[in-house]
Enzyme design. Structure first.
Site, short mmCIF file in Angstrom:
data_model
loop_
_atom_site.label_atom_id
_atom_site.label_comp_id
_atom_site.label_asym_id
_atom_site.label_seq_id
_atom_site.Cartn_x
_atom_site.Cartn_y
_atom_site.Cartn_z
N LYS A 154 -2.48 -9.91 21.69
CA LYS A 154 -1.14 -10.15 21.49
C LYS A 154 -0.87 -11.36 21.94
CE LYS A 154 2.95 -9.25 19.81
NZ LYS A 154 2.84 -10.71 19.47
N GLN A 161 -1.76 -15.30 29.01
CA GLN A 161 -1.17 -14.21 28.20
C GLN A 161 -1.80 -12.78 28.43
OE1 GLN A 161 0.71 -15.70 25.29
NE2 GLN A 161 1.86 -13.59 25.50
N LYS A 213 0.18 -11.97 31.78
CA LYS A 213 1.59 -11.50 31.48
C LYS A 213 2.01 -10.44 30.73
CE LYS A 213 3.23 -15.11 29.07
NZ LYS A 213 3.92 -16.18 28.30
N LYS A 248 -4.12 -15.78 21.66
CA LYS A 248 -3.32 -16.85 21.47
C LYS A 248 -3.77 -17.67 20.34
CE LYS A 248 0.44 -18.65 22.94
NZ LYS A 248 1.74 -18.08 23.92
N GLY A 307 5.38 -15.97 17.33
CA GLY A 307 5.75 -17.38 17.53
C GLY A 307 5.36 -17.96 18.73
N ASP A 308 5.52 -19.58 18.75
CA ASP A 308 5.47 -20.13 19.93
C ASP A 308 5.81 -21.46 19.75
OD1 ASP A 308 4.00 -19.81 23.03
OD2 ASP A 308 3.74 -21.91 22.41
N THR A 362 13.01 -14.44 25.24
CA THR A 362 12.33 -15.21 26.23
C THR A 362 13.35 -15.91 27.30
OG1 THR A 362 10.79 -15.50 24.41
CG2 THR A 362 10.25 -16.85 26.55
N ASN A 416 13.58 -22.64 21.14
CA ASN A 416 14.22 -21.20 21.07
C ASN A 416 14.40 -20.66 22.85
OD1 ASN A 416 12.76 -18.14 21.54
ND2 ASN A 416 14.39 -18.19 20.02
N SER A 439 8.49 -8.24 21.80
CA SER A 439 7.43 -8.32 20.67
C SER A 439 6.78 -6.71 20.74
CB SER A 439 6.48 -9.30 20.94
OG SER A 439 6.70 -10.42 20.47
N1 GLU Z 1 4.77 -17.29 22.68
C1 GLU Z 1 5.23 -16.28 23.43
C2 GLU Z 1 4.59 -16.15 25.00
O1 GLU Z 1 4.09 -17.33 25.22
C3 GLU Z 1 5.46 -14.90 22.90
C4 GLU Z 1 4.07 -14.19 22.27
C5 GLU Z 1 4.40 -12.88 21.52
O2 GLU Z 1 5.49 -12.57 21.32
O3 GLU Z 1 3.31 -12.50 21.07
O4 GLU Z 1 4.43 -15.19 25.59
#
Ligand code: GLU
Length: 458
Positions: free
Chosen positions: A102, A123, A126, A138, A177-178, A222, A253, A390
């Site tokens: 994810k 990630q 996190k 990612k 997204g990112d 976020t 965002n 998410s």
């Molecule tokens: N890009 C965001 C992050 O850095 C969200 C990733 C997601 O929702 O999967 O955590």
């Protein structure tokens, strides 16, 4: 960050970490951002290995730092002049120890293997911190959305998905997204995935439009989550956003919804930025203007002063850190605060720094904050609200329900509080009270490492 060495166990743990880090350096030459993220996490895990040598015996570190899979691919597309363009696409499927991969997709000209791997590695921890069943991944491309027409963005994004669709799925890997990828791009990707597979797999992407399977609060998550986390950290010290001055970099965002919540909490937000420069508004930023410029018109932040002539615009984005403030929220991009900027923030009396972006502070900048007892909320804890919602979107998609804004927001707030508590407790338990860098890395690591041990040599 130097950890205090006070025992044989700590020395053995430090040697282990150093040895694995040397291997990682050899295997990933010239990947500066990836090595930076690895160094920060490895160093904070020394007390874990000292206390529980089983993680060394299972050689978790050498395994966790090697992506399960790294996919790179060609993205051919045709621009408005009829010319064939080629970009490079990436997806790193880093860890599936606690759930399907994810993590977001980034479209930005700086994207390369190092950037995607640093983001994917962070990630893992996190996502583990959110308490939900999501692994780490990612992806993205070096495509530059700036100056591209709607048609170009759509054709590029469809071509990107034509290849990516082979590797993703609601129980396999769930992108979102990112930077450079928002609701528009997610919509085009979802449409293309559906055509290619013939399935309405709602849970294959998150950050979808609310009308076709998206979750309320995902857009805000976020930025809101960062402010919820920082408010919790402040409250522990008898402080609050209310009545304080705040500088928030970026105007995408994350930044927009961090400004929104900070203002709602009674703070005065003095400045925000884009990659060209920053605006300073001593009356407090007018969020409606920033939102329209960035979300609707896709314009530059410099246009803000046309509508608010008392405000000032300055070229160059990093100058934003010279503005005196109580709280700094870097919400733009990696390494936007270097050692010098950190020193300036400290000299100007900053009390707290909360990272809305991924790895916005360099290792040296983090040291400056910690040495000067600035309250420091690292990105992988403070910005976890996006991916947490998410995961709530995935849960709603699986059960074919949609929760109210209030319900999702309440869950988000709880998750951010839990991340703060778990991180601060882990920091205390492992001998670094108040150090959220150690605390968040340790808490995230333990969840993933324990799952890996239970699953055998994987
Ligand atoms: N890009 C965001 C992050 O850095 C969200 C990733 C997601 O929702 O999967 O955590």
């Amino acid at each position: 960050m130097e950890l205090v060495m006070n025992s044989e166990e700590m020395k053995a743990a430090q040697d282990y970490v150093n040895n694995v880090y040397e291997t990682v350096k050899k295997r990933n030459p010239n990947e500066d951002e990836f090595l930076q993220a690895v160094k920060e996490i490895f160093q904070s895990l020394v007390p874990v290995f000292a206390k529980s040598p089983k993680y060394m015996e299972h050689n978790i570190l050498e395994r966790i730092v090697e992506p399960e899979r790294l996919i790179t691919f060609r993205i051919p597309w045709v621009d408005d002049q009829g010319k064939v363009q080629v970009n490079r696409g990436f997806r790193v499927q880093f860890s599936s120890a606690i759930g399907p991969y994810k993590g977001g997709l980034r479209f930005h000209p700086t994207v390369n293997a190092s950037i995607i791997k640093f983001l994917g590695f962070e990630q893992i921890f996190k996502n583990a911190l959110t308490g939900q069943a999501i692994g780490g991944g990612k992806g993205g491309s070096d495509f530059n959305p700036r100056g591209k027409s709607e048609g170009e963005v759509m054709r590029f994004t469809q071509s990107f998905m034509t290849e990516l669709c082979k590797y993703i799925g609601p129980d396999t890997d769930v992108p979102a997204g990112d930077i450079g990828v928002g609701a528009r791009e997610i919509g085009y990707m979802f449409g293309q995935y559906k055509r290619l597979t013939g399935r309405f797999d709602a849970g294959v992407l998150t950050g979808k439009g609310v009308g076709y399977g998206g979750s309320l609060v995902r857009t805000e998550a976020t930025g809101y989550g960062t402010v919820y986390f920082v408010e919790e950290m402040l409250r522990d010290q008898g402080l609050t956003f209310s009545g304080s001055t705040v500088v928030i970099s970026g105007s995408g965002n994350v930044s927009i919804y961090a400004i929104d919540k900070a203002q709602e909490y009674g703070a005065k937000v003095l400045a925000c930025s884009d990659s060209d420069g920053y605006i300073y508004d001593e009356n407090g930023i007018c969020l409606d203007t920033v939102k329209r410029l960035k979300e609707v018109e896709r314009a530059r932040i410099s246009d803000y002063v046309k509508e608010h002539p008392h405000a000032q615009y300055f070229e160059g984005s990093t100058g934003i850190w010279t503005i005196p403030c109580d709280i700094a929220l870097p919400c733009a991009t990696q390494n936007e605060i270097n050692e010098q900027s950190a020193k300036t923030l400290v000299a100007n009396g900053v009390k707290a720094v909360g990272e809305g972006a991924n790895m916005p502070s360099t290792l040296e900048a983090i040291d400056v904050f910690l040495e000067n007892r600035v309250l420091f909320a690292p990105g992988k804890a403070a910005n976890a609200g996006g991916v947490a919602v998410s995961a709530l979107e995935m849960a709603q998609n699986s059960s074919r329900v949609s929760w109210s804004f209030e319900k999702v927001d309440r869950k988000l707030k709880h998750i951010m509080k839990d991340i703060y508590r778990n991180s601060i407790n882990a920091a205390e338990e492992y001998g670094y009270p108040g150090n959220l860098v150690v605390g968040s890395n340790v808490a995230g690591f333990l969840r993933v490492a324990d799952a890996m041990i239970m699953q055998g040599v994987v």
